[in-house]
Design an enzyme around this catalytic site. Structure first.
Site, PDB file in Angstrom:
ATOM      1  N   GLN A  26      -4.939  -1.737   1.529  1.00 18.47           N
ATOM      2  CA  GLN A  26      -4.705  -2.683   0.447  1.00 18.47           C
ATOM      3  C   GLN A  26      -3.434  -3.515   0.627  1.00 18.47           C
ATOM      4  O   GLN A  26      -3.296  -4.554   0.001  1.00 18.47           O
ATOM      5  CB  GLN A  26      -4.664  -1.929  -0.888  1.00 18.47           C
ATOM      6  CG  GLN A  26      -6.006  -1.299  -1.226  1.00 18.47           C
ATOM      7  CD  GLN A  26      -5.990  -0.576  -2.561  1.00 18.47           C
ATOM      8  OE1 GLN A  26      -5.699   0.610  -2.622  1.00 18.47           O
ATOM      9  NE2 GLN A  26      -6.284  -1.286  -3.632  1.00 18.47           N
ATOM     10  N   ARG A  83       4.723   6.514  -2.803  1.00 22.28           N
ATOM     11  CA  ARG A  83       3.520   7.119  -2.245  1.00 22.28           C
ATOM     12  C   ARG A  83       2.740   6.057  -1.483  1.00 22.28           C
ATOM     13  O   ARG A  83       2.421   5.004  -2.044  1.00 22.28           O
ATOM     14  CB  ARG A  83       2.663   7.699  -3.377  1.00 22.28           C
ATOM     15  CG  ARG A  83       1.310   8.173  -2.912  1.00 22.28           C
ATOM     16  CD  ARG A  83       0.482   8.851  -4.011  1.00 22.28           C
ATOM     17  NE  ARG A  83      -0.800   9.216  -3.457  1.00 22.28           N
ATOM     18  CZ  ARG A  83      -1.973   8.693  -3.834  1.00 22.28           C
ATOM     19  NH1 ARG A  83      -2.043   7.833  -4.827  1.00 22.28           N
ATOM     20  NH2 ARG A  83      -3.086   9.059  -3.232  1.00 22.28           N
ATOM     21  N   HIS A 129      -6.888   7.426   2.622  1.00 17.98           N
ATOM     22  CA  HIS A 129      -7.232   6.646   1.427  1.00 17.98           C
ATOM     23  C   HIS A 129      -8.394   5.728   1.798  1.00 17.98           C
ATOM     24  O   HIS A 129      -8.263   4.512   1.867  1.00 17.98           O
ATOM     25  CB  HIS A 129      -6.010   5.874   0.929  1.00 17.98           C
ATOM     26  CG  HIS A 129      -6.113   5.384  -0.496  1.00 17.98           C
ATOM     27  ND1 HIS A 129      -5.155   5.644  -1.457  1.00 17.98           N
ATOM     28  CD2 HIS A 129      -7.066   4.659  -1.122  1.00 17.98           C
ATOM     29  CE1 HIS A 129      -5.512   5.079  -2.609  1.00 17.98           C
ATOM     30  NE2 HIS A 129      -6.664   4.465  -2.429  1.00 17.98           N
ATOM     31  N   ASN A 175      -7.224  10.997  -0.873  1.00 26.29           N
ATOM     32  CA  ASN A 175      -7.135  10.297  -2.140  1.00 26.29           C
ATOM     33  C   ASN A 175      -8.524  10.138  -2.746  1.00 26.29           C
ATOM     34  O   ASN A 175      -9.403   9.539  -2.128  1.00 26.29           O
ATOM     35  CB  ASN A 175      -6.549   8.900  -1.963  1.00 26.29           C
ATOM     36  CG  ASN A 175      -6.502   8.155  -3.294  1.00 26.29           C
ATOM     37  OD1 ASN A 175      -5.686   8.478  -4.147  1.00 26.29           O
ATOM     38  ND2 ASN A 175      -7.388   7.187  -3.485  1.00 26.29           N
ATOM     39  N   GLU A 176      -8.713  10.703  -3.933  1.00 29.33           N
ATOM     40  CA  GLU A 176      -9.953  10.497  -4.700  1.00 29.33           C
ATOM     41  C   GLU A 176     -11.219  10.691  -3.876  1.00 29.33           C
ATOM     42  O   GLU A 176     -12.015   9.758  -3.702  1.00 29.33           O
ATOM     43  CB  GLU A 176      -9.965   9.090  -5.311  1.00 29.33           C
ATOM     44  CG  GLU A 176      -8.799   8.809  -6.235  1.00 29.33           C
ATOM     45  CD  GLU A 176      -8.898   7.445  -6.907  1.00 29.33           C
ATOM     46  OE1 GLU A 176      -9.710   6.619  -6.455  1.00 29.33           O
ATOM     47  OE2 GLU A 176      -8.157   7.220  -7.876  1.00 29.33           O
ATOM     48  N   ASN A 317      -4.997  11.266 -10.347  1.00 25.36           N
ATOM     49  CA  ASN A 317      -5.106   9.825 -10.572  1.00 25.36           C
ATOM     50  C   ASN A 317      -5.953   9.617 -11.807  1.00 25.36           C
ATOM     51  O   ASN A 317      -7.052  10.190 -11.903  1.00 25.36           O
ATOM     52  CB  ASN A 317      -5.816   9.123  -9.409  1.00 25.36           C
ATOM     53  CG  ASN A 317      -4.975   9.057  -8.149  1.00 25.36           C
ATOM     54  OD1 ASN A 317      -3.842   9.549  -8.120  1.00 25.36           O
ATOM     55  ND2 ASN A 317      -5.523   8.443  -7.113  1.00 25.36           N
ATOM     56  N   TYR A 319      -6.815   6.516 -15.063  1.00 26.04           N
ATOM     57  CA  TYR A 319      -6.531   5.180 -15.595  1.00 26.04           C
ATOM     58  C   TYR A 319      -6.977   4.988 -17.029  1.00 26.04           C
ATOM     59  O   TYR A 319      -6.362   4.228 -17.770  1.00 26.04           O
ATOM     60  CB  TYR A 319      -7.206   4.119 -14.715  1.00 26.04           C
ATOM     61  CG  TYR A 319      -6.573   3.963 -13.346  1.00 26.04           C
ATOM     62  CD1 TYR A 319      -6.830   4.865 -12.314  1.00 26.04           C
ATOM     63  CD2 TYR A 319      -5.702   2.910 -13.085  1.00 26.04           C
ATOM     64  CE1 TYR A 319      -6.240   4.713 -11.064  1.00 26.04           C
ATOM     65  CE2 TYR A 319      -5.108   2.751 -11.835  1.00 26.04           C
ATOM     66  CZ  TYR A 319      -5.386   3.659 -10.834  1.00 26.04           C
ATOM     67  OH  TYR A 319      -4.796   3.511  -9.604  1.00 26.04           O
ATOM     68  N   GLU A 387      -1.359   8.346  -9.408  1.00 26.18           N
ATOM     69  CA  GLU A 387      -1.756   6.959  -9.697  1.00 26.18           C
ATOM     70  C   GLU A 387      -2.048   6.793 -11.170  1.00 26.18           C
ATOM     71  O   GLU A 387      -2.689   7.655 -11.782  1.00 26.18           O
ATOM     72  CB  GLU A 387      -3.039   6.555  -8.945  1.00 26.18           C
ATOM     73  CG  GLU A 387      -2.833   6.088  -7.539  1.00 26.18           C
ATOM     74  CD  GLU A 387      -4.153   5.682  -6.871  1.00 26.18           C
ATOM     75  OE1 GLU A 387      -5.027   5.113  -7.542  1.00 26.18           O
ATOM     76  OE2 GLU A 387      -4.288   5.965  -5.674  1.00 26.18           O
ATOM     77  N   TRP A 436       0.351   2.722 -10.299  1.00 28.89           N
ATOM     78  CA  TRP A 436      -0.445   1.851  -9.449  1.00 28.89           C
ATOM     79  C   TRP A 436      -0.336   0.454 -10.031  1.00 28.89           C
ATOM     80  O   TRP A 436      -0.820   0.243 -11.108  1.00 28.89           O
ATOM     81  CB  TRP A 436      -1.915   2.312  -9.403  1.00 28.89           C
ATOM     82  CG  TRP A 436      -2.653   1.522  -8.373  1.00 28.89           C
ATOM     83  CD1 TRP A 436      -3.321   0.341  -8.561  1.00 28.89           C
ATOM     84  CD2 TRP A 436      -2.764   1.838  -6.986  1.00 28.89           C
ATOM     85  NE1 TRP A 436      -3.828  -0.097  -7.368  1.00 28.89           N
ATOM     86  CE2 TRP A 436      -3.496   0.799  -6.396  1.00 28.89           C
ATOM     87  CE3 TRP A 436      -2.303   2.892  -6.181  1.00 28.89           C
ATOM     88  CZ2 TRP A 436      -3.784   0.779  -5.028  1.00 28.89           C
ATOM     89  CZ3 TRP A 436      -2.600   2.873  -4.841  1.00 28.89           C
ATOM     90  CH2 TRP A 436      -3.334   1.818  -4.272  1.00 28.89           C
ATOM     91  N   GLU A 443      -7.754  -5.475  -3.688  1.00 23.12           N
ATOM     92  CA  GLU A 443      -8.366  -4.472  -4.558  1.00 23.12           C
ATOM     93  C   GLU A 443      -9.810  -4.193  -4.109  1.00 23.12           C
ATOM     94  O   GLU A 443     -10.762  -4.371  -4.840  1.00 23.12           O
ATOM     95  CB  GLU A 443      -8.250  -4.945  -6.015  1.00 23.12           C
ATOM     96  CG  GLU A 443      -8.892  -4.084  -7.090  1.00 23.12           C
ATOM     97  CD  GLU A 443      -8.447  -2.627  -7.143  1.00 23.12           C
ATOM     98  OE1 GLU A 443      -7.310  -2.307  -6.739  1.00 23.12           O
ATOM     99  OE2 GLU A 443      -9.263  -1.813  -7.585  1.00 23.12           O
ATOM    100  N   TRP A 444      -9.954  -3.737  -2.871  1.00 21.48           N
ATOM    101  CA  TRP A 444     -11.245  -3.317  -2.319  1.00 21.48           C
ATOM    102  C   TRP A 444     -12.331  -4.381  -2.547  1.00 21.48           C
ATOM    103  O   TRP A 444     -12.082  -5.549  -2.270  1.00 21.48           O
ATOM    104  CB  TRP A 444     -11.645  -1.941  -2.905  1.00 21.48           C
ATOM    105  CG  TRP A 444     -10.552  -0.918  -2.759  1.00 21.48           C
ATOM    106  CD1 TRP A 444      -9.772  -0.407  -3.754  1.00 21.48           C
ATOM    107  CD2 TRP A 444     -10.071  -0.293  -1.542  1.00 21.48           C
ATOM    108  NE1 TRP A 444      -8.861   0.496  -3.233  1.00 21.48           N
ATOM    109  CE2 TRP A 444      -9.022   0.578  -1.890  1.00 21.48           C
ATOM    110  CE3 TRP A 444     -10.434  -0.378  -0.185  1.00 21.48           C
ATOM    111  CZ2 TRP A 444      -8.329   1.352  -0.945  1.00 21.48           C
ATOM    112  CZ3 TRP A 444      -9.745   0.392   0.752  1.00 21.48           C
ATOM    113  CH2 TRP A 444      -8.717   1.240   0.353  1.00 21.48           C
TER     114      TRP A 444
END
Ligand code: GBH
Length: 485
Positions: A26, A83, A129, A175-176, A317, A319, A387, A436, A443-444
């Site tokens: 990213q 991180r 990630h 990650n995730e 993580n 949100y 995150e 984050w 953003e992907w």
């Protein structure tokens, strides 16, 4: 505007780490610089039609070239930790256990780590990630092939422990993992873009592959941790774990036992899928086995023993929060939610929170505090928040109004209050917070359209000029108030 945290002075431990999180794909750019190999995200972005604004991470934020400037900016934001993730294909371009190491890649991360330490910023390093080397995907199907993939991942990990472990004391393997599997193998909207949805993808089986890949992630994570503990931890004295994603799931109608059950089932499908094997039982939750049967792999006795206890902490993580309503129909073959509906309002018409610029994300700190408690009660290990953050509508240019990002400031005020109260009033053990994210970035599949940064990036400008937003300084003030002196 600090009223919400006024009574929370000094509630966080004096060794609490706070700062920002990023991911290699990213931010770095330099996608094929100095010998870097292709990752599945390079391939994905270079395939027409995959990314919303048809953009690529070829340059991203140019952090590969501007790491000194970035560390100076981080320092000005007052952080105590940073991180970031390592790009596997920058370090081992072809990815495999017998493939050569790229010294230029090692040098880049080594310099970044040294620069952070020279500025008294503690590195938290994520091994993976989402950017699997494309060569491993081509050779044997990447994580669909546990037997072939695991030794490759463990060798990659061993290179990192050997080369960076003298200076890095906080490691995160994956990650995730659940987002990698569901977005990449069920929805098919992330690399490697496999799905049963033939309108989107040529190949894939959403009813089995996500669970196969999830199993590979857990087992390879556990072998990497075993290696660290046996060969490195005693001398290097670091900690190692895994970071899991999870929103909070609140019943749509709290008086309907079916919704209460559905919300718990949703938490189990989303979070306990990975967290129970690692932190609680060494096996998948019963609710998943009941719905998925043999489509959910089984741990061998050896795997189960290895996976249980394989994380020194709970990497978290999160949100947002959704309202969860049960369904009256039986689960579909390609359901991964625990057979629930995710809604924006509850049975009384109450909204889960104000809208951000991202369709799934609404500000909902009330759910974050509940989630901290749910994790603490179920798993009882120290929580490292790795995150949390938001986009905000209308951030298209670095105008004064945009840089004065009140929406994001409100978000952080709410979430930091939730953390402070979880610690002070609920007794939850929380050790870190990484917002984050540091700068706007790639953003992907949303490309450059979703801006999560506390630093605005002018993507049109030659050097990807950085403009601090006000939230960066508010976060600093909040932590200076809340962390014990
Ligand atoms: C994180 O994932 C990533 O680690 C990070 O790289 C990314 O930039 C950041 O979030 C912001 O997106 O099923 O409706 O929730 C966040 C978790 C999980 C959020 C999948 C989007 C899909 C839509 N993501 N989720 S929904």
């Amino acid at each position: 505007d600090y009223d919400r945290v006024k009574d929370l002075k000094g509630v966080l431990r004096n060794d609490f780490y706070w700062g920002y999180a990023t991911a290699a794909t990213q931010v770095e750019g330099g996608w094929n610089a100095d010998g870097k190999g292709e990752s599945i995200w390079d391939r994905f972005a270079h395939t027409p039609g995959k990314v919303k604004d048809a953009s690529t991470p070829d340059d991203a934020v140019l952090s590969y070239y501007k790491y000194k400037e970035d560390v100076a900016l981080l320092k000005s934001y007052g952080v105590t930790g940073y991180r970031f993730s390592l790009s596997w294909s920058r370090i081992i371009p072809l990815g495999g256990k017998d493939d050569p190491v790229n010294e230029a890649g090692i040098r880049y991360y080594s310099n970044l780590i040294d620069e952070l330490l020279a500025n008294k910023i503690t590195p938290f390093v994520t091994l993976f990630h989402w950017d699997t080397p494309q060569a491993l995907e081509d050779r044997y199907g990447g994580m669909l092939n546990k037997e072939k993939y695991t030794p490759d991942f463990v060798r990659y990990a061993s290179v990192l422990f050997e080369r960076f472990g003298d200076r890095v004391k906080h490691w995160i393997t994956y990650n995730e993992p659940g987002v990698y599997t569901l977005a990449g193998y069920a929805a098919g909207v992330h690399a490697p873009a496999r799905s049963s949805n033939r309108a989107l993808n040529e190949e894939g089986d959403s009813s089995t592959e996500p669970f196969i890949v999830g199993h590979t992630e857990l087992v390879s994570h556990a072998y990497a941790v075993k290696l660290y503990r046996e060969k490195f931890q005693k001398e290097q004295k670091g900690i190692i774990g895994i970071t899991l994603h999870g929103n909070y799931s609140e019943p749509w109608d709290e008086n309907d036992p079916l919704d209460v059950e559905a919300a718990e089932r949703a938490r189990e499908f989303e979070i306990a899928w990975y967290a129970d094997p690692v932190h609680k039982t060494g096996d998948y939750p019963a609710s998943m086995r009941a719905q998925l049967g043999d489509r959910l792999p089984r741990f061998t006795a050896e795997e189960s023993k290895l996976v249980l206890g394989s994380s020194d902490f709970y990497g978290m993580n999160s949100y947002t929060t959704f309202y969860i309503r049960h369904k009256d129909t039986p689960p579909e073959l390609n359901d991964h939610s625990g057979n629930v509906d995710k809604l924006d309002t509850n049975s009384k018409g109450v909204s889960r929170g104000p809208e951000s610029d991202t369709y799934w994300l609404r500000t909902a700190p009330w759910g974050f505090r509940k989630l901290l408690n749910w994790i603490w009660k179920r798993y009882g290990v120290p929580i490292y928040i790795t995150e949390n953050g938001t986009t905000a509508k209308g951030e298209t240019e670095p105008s004064e109004a945009v840089l004065n990002d009140q929406f994001r400031i409100d978000f952080f005020n709410g979430y930091l209050e939730a953390i402070g109260r979880a610690v002070k009033e609920d007794g939850v053990d929380i050790r870190s917070y990484f917002a984050w994210t540091f700068t706007d970035n790639w953003e992907w599949a949303a490309g450059y359209t979703d801006r999560f940064g506390v630093t605005f990036i002018d993507f049109e400008s030659e050097g990807k000029k950085r403009y601090p937003k006000k939230s960066a300084y508010v976060v600093k003030d909040l932590f200076q108030h809340m962390v014990k002196a």
